[in-house]
Design a protein around this motif. Structure first.
Motif, PDB file in Angstrom:
ATOM      1  N   VAL A 193       9.740   5.932  -4.369  1.00 45.50           N
ATOM      2  CA  VAL A 193       9.787   7.389  -4.217  1.00 45.50           C
ATOM      3  C   VAL A 193      10.853   7.956  -5.156  1.00 45.50           C
ATOM      4  CG1 VAL A 193      10.372   9.290  -2.647  1.00 45.50           C
ATOM      5  CG2 VAL A 193       8.910   7.429  -1.853  1.00 45.50           C
ATOM      6  N   ALA A 194      12.040   7.330  -5.188  1.00 46.45           N
ATOM      7  CA  ALA A 194      13.147   7.809  -6.020  1.00 46.45           C
ATOM      8  C   ALA A 194      12.806   7.754  -7.508  1.00 46.45           C
ATOM      9  CB  ALA A 194      14.407   6.996  -5.740  1.00 46.45           C
ATOM     10  N   ARG A 195      11.981   6.816  -7.901  1.00 41.79           N
ATOM     11  CA  ARG A 195      11.605   6.613  -9.306  1.00 41.79           C
ATOM     12  C   ARG A 195      10.478   7.545  -9.752  1.00 41.79           C
ATOM     13  NH1 ARG A 195      10.282   1.490  -8.679  1.00 41.79           N
ATOM     14  NH2 ARG A 195      12.436   0.857  -8.683  1.00 41.79           N
ATOM     15  N   ASN A 196       9.666   8.012  -8.826  1.00 44.00           N
ATOM     16  CA  ASN A 196       8.476   8.792  -9.183  1.00 44.00           C
ATOM     17  C   ASN A 196       8.873  10.155  -9.761  1.00 44.00           C
ATOM     18  OD1 ASN A 196       6.097  10.431  -9.124  1.00 44.00           O
ATOM     19  ND2 ASN A 196       5.200   9.037  -7.643  1.00 44.00           N
ATOM     20  N   PRO A 197       8.419  10.469 -10.975  1.00 45.37           N
ATOM     21  CA  PRO A 197       8.786  11.746 -11.594  1.00 45.37           C
ATOM     22  C   PRO A 197       8.180  12.974 -10.903  1.00 45.37           C
ATOM     23  CG  PRO A 197       7.242  10.550 -12.986  1.00 45.37           C
ATOM     24  CD  PRO A 197       7.605   9.633 -11.852  1.00 45.37           C
ATOM     25  N   VAL A 244       0.849  -1.194   0.000  1.00 46.24           N
ATOM     26  CA  VAL A 244       0.000   0.000   0.000  1.00 46.24           C
ATOM     27  C   VAL A 244       0.885   1.244   0.000  1.00 46.24           C
ATOM     28  CG1 VAL A 244      -1.752   1.311   1.272  1.00 46.24           C
ATOM     29  CG2 VAL A 244      -1.942  -1.185   1.093  1.00 46.24           C
ATOM     30  N   LYS A 245       1.923   1.251   0.836  1.00 44.20           N
ATOM     31  CA  LYS A 245       2.851   2.388   0.880  1.00 44.20           C
ATOM     32  C   LYS A 245       3.540   2.572  -0.480  1.00 44.20           C
ATOM     33  CE  LYS A 245       4.106   2.018   5.755  1.00 44.20           C
ATOM     34  NZ  LYS A 245       5.239   1.902   6.674  1.00 44.20           N
ATOM     35  N   MET A 246       3.936   1.475  -1.101  1.00 44.21           N
ATOM     36  CA  MET A 246       4.590   1.563  -2.409  1.00 44.21           C
ATOM     37  C   MET A 246       3.638   2.130  -3.456  1.00 44.21           C
ATOM     38  SD  MET A 246       7.021  -1.826  -2.516  1.00 44.21           S
ATOM     39  CE  MET A 246       7.479  -1.578  -4.214  1.00 44.21           C
ATOM     40  N   SER A 247       2.366   1.797  -3.347  1.00 43.69           N
ATOM     41  CA  SER A 247       1.376   2.332  -4.276  1.00 43.69           C
ATOM     42  C   SER A 247       1.225   3.838  -4.110  1.00 43.69           C
ATOM     43  CB  SER A 247       0.029   1.629  -4.086  1.00 43.69           C
ATOM     44  OG  SER A 247       0.146   0.253  -4.389  1.00 43.69           O
ATOM     45  N   VAL A 248       1.248   4.310  -2.883  1.00 50.61           N
ATOM     46  CA  VAL A 248       1.201   5.756  -2.622  1.00 50.61           C
ATOM     47  C   VAL A 248       2.463   6.409  -3.173  1.00 50.61           C
ATOM     48  CG1 VAL A 248       1.152   7.562  -0.847  1.00 50.61           C
ATOM     49  CG2 VAL A 248      -0.265   5.520  -0.572  1.00 50.61           C
ATOM     50  N   ALA A 249       3.611   5.779  -2.930  1.00 49.13           N
ATOM     51  CA  ALA A 249       4.903   6.326  -3.385  1.00 49.13           C
ATOM     52  C   ALA A 249       4.965   6.430  -4.907  1.00 49.13           C
ATOM     53  CB  ALA A 249       6.048   5.462  -2.870  1.00 49.13           C
ATOM     54  N   GLY A 250       4.224   5.584  -5.607  1.00 48.80           N
ATOM     55  CA  GLY A 250       4.227   5.601  -7.066  1.00 48.80           C
ATOM     56  C   GLY A 250       3.185   6.514  -7.690  1.00 48.80           C
ATOM     57  N   ASN A 251       2.307   7.068  -6.871  1.00 49.77           N
ATOM     58  CA  ASN A 251       1.229   7.919  -7.377  1.00 49.77           C
ATOM     59  C   ASN A 251       1.778   9.308  -7.718  1.00 49.77           C
ATOM     60  OD1 ASN A 251      -1.042   9.661  -7.627  1.00 49.77           O
ATOM     61  ND2 ASN A 251      -2.266   8.327  -6.326  1.00 49.77           N
ATOM     62  N   PRO A 252       1.579   9.768  -8.958  1.00 48.83           N
ATOM     63  CA  PRO A 252       2.102  11.088  -9.337  1.00 48.83           C
ATOM     64  C   PRO A 252       1.435  12.247  -8.600  1.00 48.83           C
ATOM     65  CG  PRO A 252       0.749  10.191 -11.100  1.00 48.83           C
ATOM     66  CD  PRO A 252       0.895   9.113 -10.071  1.00 48.83           C
ATOM     67  N   SER A 253       0.307  12.003  -7.968  1.00 50.07           N
ATOM     68  CA  SER A 253      -0.413  13.065  -7.250  1.00 50.07           C
ATOM     69  C   SER A 253      -0.106  13.092  -5.754  1.00 50.07           C
ATOM     70  CB  SER A 253      -1.923  12.901  -7.464  1.00 50.07           C
ATOM     71  OG  SER A 253      -2.236  12.988  -8.832  1.00 50.07           O
ATOM     72  N   THR A 254       0.813  12.272  -5.323  1.00 46.88           N
ATOM     73  CA  THR A 254       1.161  12.234  -3.898  1.00 46.88           C
ATOM     74  C   THR A 254       1.726  13.593  -3.475  1.00 46.88           C
ATOM     75  OG1 THR A 254       1.541   9.858  -3.912  1.00 46.88           O
ATOM     76  CG2 THR A 254       2.662  11.103  -2.202  1.00 46.88           C
ATOM     77  N   PRO A 255       1.250  14.140  -2.360  1.00 46.46           N
ATOM     78  CA  PRO A 255       1.757  15.442  -1.890  1.00 46.46           C
ATOM     79  C   PRO A 255       3.225  15.368  -1.454  1.00 46.46           C
ATOM     80  CG  PRO A 255      -0.292  14.831  -0.758  1.00 46.46           C
ATOM     81  CD  PRO A 255       0.159  13.634  -1.525  1.00 46.46           C
ATOM     82  N   ALA A 256       3.911  16.497  -1.552  1.00 49.47           N
ATOM     83  CA  ALA A 256       5.335  16.578  -1.216  1.00 49.47           C
ATOM     84  C   ALA A 256       5.630  16.075   0.191  1.00 49.47           C
ATOM     85  CB  ALA A 256       5.829  18.014  -1.383  1.00 49.47           C
ATOM     86  N   GLU A 257       4.781  16.449   1.159  1.00 52.20           N
ATOM     87  CA  GLU A 257       5.057  16.027   2.540  1.00 52.20           C
ATOM     88  C   GLU A 257       4.935  14.517   2.713  1.00 52.20           C
ATOM     89  OE1 GLU A 257       0.676  17.326   2.565  1.00 52.20           O
ATOM     90  OE2 GLU A 257       2.521  18.129   1.748  1.00 52.20           O
ATOM     91  N   VAL A 258       4.113  13.885   1.886  1.00 55.64           N
ATOM     92  CA  VAL A 258       3.989  12.425   1.951  1.00 55.64           C
ATOM     93  C   VAL A 258       5.218  11.772   1.322  1.00 55.64           C
ATOM     94  CG1 VAL A 258       2.597  10.430   1.249  1.00 55.64           C
ATOM     95  CG2 VAL A 258       1.471  12.518   2.037  1.00 55.64           C
ATOM     96  N   PHE A 259       5.732  12.358   0.229  1.00 50.47           N
ATOM     97  CA  PHE A 259       6.988  11.851  -0.338  1.00 50.47           C
ATOM     98  C   PHE A 259       8.104  11.920   0.707  1.00 50.47           C
ATOM     99  CE2 PHE A 259       5.401  12.881  -4.777  1.00 50.47           C
ATOM    100  CZ  PHE A 259       5.413  11.562  -5.222  1.00 50.47           C
ATOM    101  N   LYS A 260       8.164  13.036   1.452  1.00 55.36           N
ATOM    102  CA  LYS A 260       9.189  13.187   2.499  1.00 55.36           C
ATOM    103  C   LYS A 260       9.068  12.072   3.535  1.00 55.36           C
ATOM    104  CE  LYS A 260       9.492  18.199   2.183  1.00 55.36           C
ATOM    105  NZ  LYS A 260       9.139  19.481   2.798  1.00 55.36           N
ATOM    106  N   GLN A 261       7.841  11.810   3.948  1.00 54.74           N
ATOM    107  CA  GLN A 261       7.597  10.751   4.936  1.00 54.74           C
ATOM    108  C   GLN A 261       8.010   9.390   4.386  1.00 54.74           C
ATOM    109  OE1 GLN A 261       3.457  10.459   6.157  1.00 54.74           O
ATOM    110  NE2 GLN A 261       3.708   8.292   6.633  1.00 54.74           N
ATOM    111  N   LEU A 262       7.596   9.078   3.172  1.00 58.38           N
ATOM    112  CA  LEU A 262       7.881   7.768   2.593  1.00 58.38           C
ATOM    113  C   LEU A 262       9.370   7.579   2.294  1.00 58.38           C
ATOM    114  CD1 LEU A 262       4.775   7.424   0.258  1.00 58.38           C
ATOM    115  CD2 LEU A 262       5.223   6.168   2.384  1.00 58.38           C
ATOM    116  N   ALA A 263      10.081   8.673   2.046  1.00 61.40           N
ATOM    117  CA  ALA A 263      11.527   8.585   1.797  1.00 61.40           C
ATOM    118  C   ALA A 263      12.281   8.128   3.040  1.00 61.40           C
ATOM    119  CB  ALA A 263      12.056   9.935   1.322  1.00 61.40           C
TER     120      ALA A 263
END
Length: 185
Positions: free
Chosen positions: A102-106, A72-91
């Motif tokens: 997260v590193a792969r998501n454009p 589920v976390k990986m699915s969020v990390a791959g979503n192009p609409s994920t907010p910046a603060e969520v990318f920070k958390q998942l990183a």
């Protein structure tokens, strides 16, 4: 079907059938309210479909980023609409698969990519090298220090600096040379 009426999607979200719920979760016309409801579903596949839907509201993505299930976390990390603060958390997640996604998501912000580059985990190098948002200084460092697969990823990255691509055009590995030349042209 994106033209399915909202009331029908809402009714279908109540269905007990897993496939029906997944289809509703994937539908770009499903309302935020229904996606929020489906994010709490008992089926992991339904949660993943919600997490991958680019129209899922930010607050639902934040909630799913805290899910105990890695997929589920990986699915969020791959979503192009994920907010910046969520990318920070998942990183900062413990799971390397989440970090790699997260590193792969454009859509991952450059500051998050910089933080991932500081992890010194070689498994993050190819996703970072292929991401067009990776800062130039990181691509330059990876081009010098990176393994063959990392240099290959950089050679195909259209955002790689000209000097880096020119250097890779002289690499000892044919595929890297050709990739860099193709990107330069």
């Amino acid at each position: 079907n994106p033209s399915t009426p909202a009331r029908v999607l809402k009714q279908l979200a109540e269905d007990e059938n897993f496939d029906v719920k997944m289809t509703v979760a994937r539908n770009p016309s499903t309302s935020g309210e229904v996606l929020k409801q489906l994010a709490e579903d008992k089926y992991i596949g339904v949660k993943m479909a919600v997490a991958k839907n680019p129209f899922t509201p930010a607050e639902v993505l934040k909630q799913l980023a805290d899910d105990k299930l890695i997929d589920v976390k990986m699915s969020v990390a791959g979503n192009p609409s994920t907010p910046a603060e969520v990318f920070k958390q998942l990183a900062e997640d413990e799971d390397i698969g989440v970090k790699m996604t997260v590193a792969r998501n454009p859509s991952t912000p450059a500051e998050v990519l910089k933080k991932l580059a500081k992890n010194n985990d070689s498994r993050l190098e190819v996703p970072l090298a292929s991401n067009q948002r990776t800062p130039t200084n990181i691509l330059e460092q990876l081009a010098v220090e990176g393994a063959e697969d990392v240099r290959m990823a950089i050679s195909k990255n259209p955002s790689a600096p000209f000097d880096v691509l020119r250097r890779l055009a002289g690499d000892k590995v044919d595929e890297i040379r050709y990739g860099a030349l193709e990107t330069l042209l």
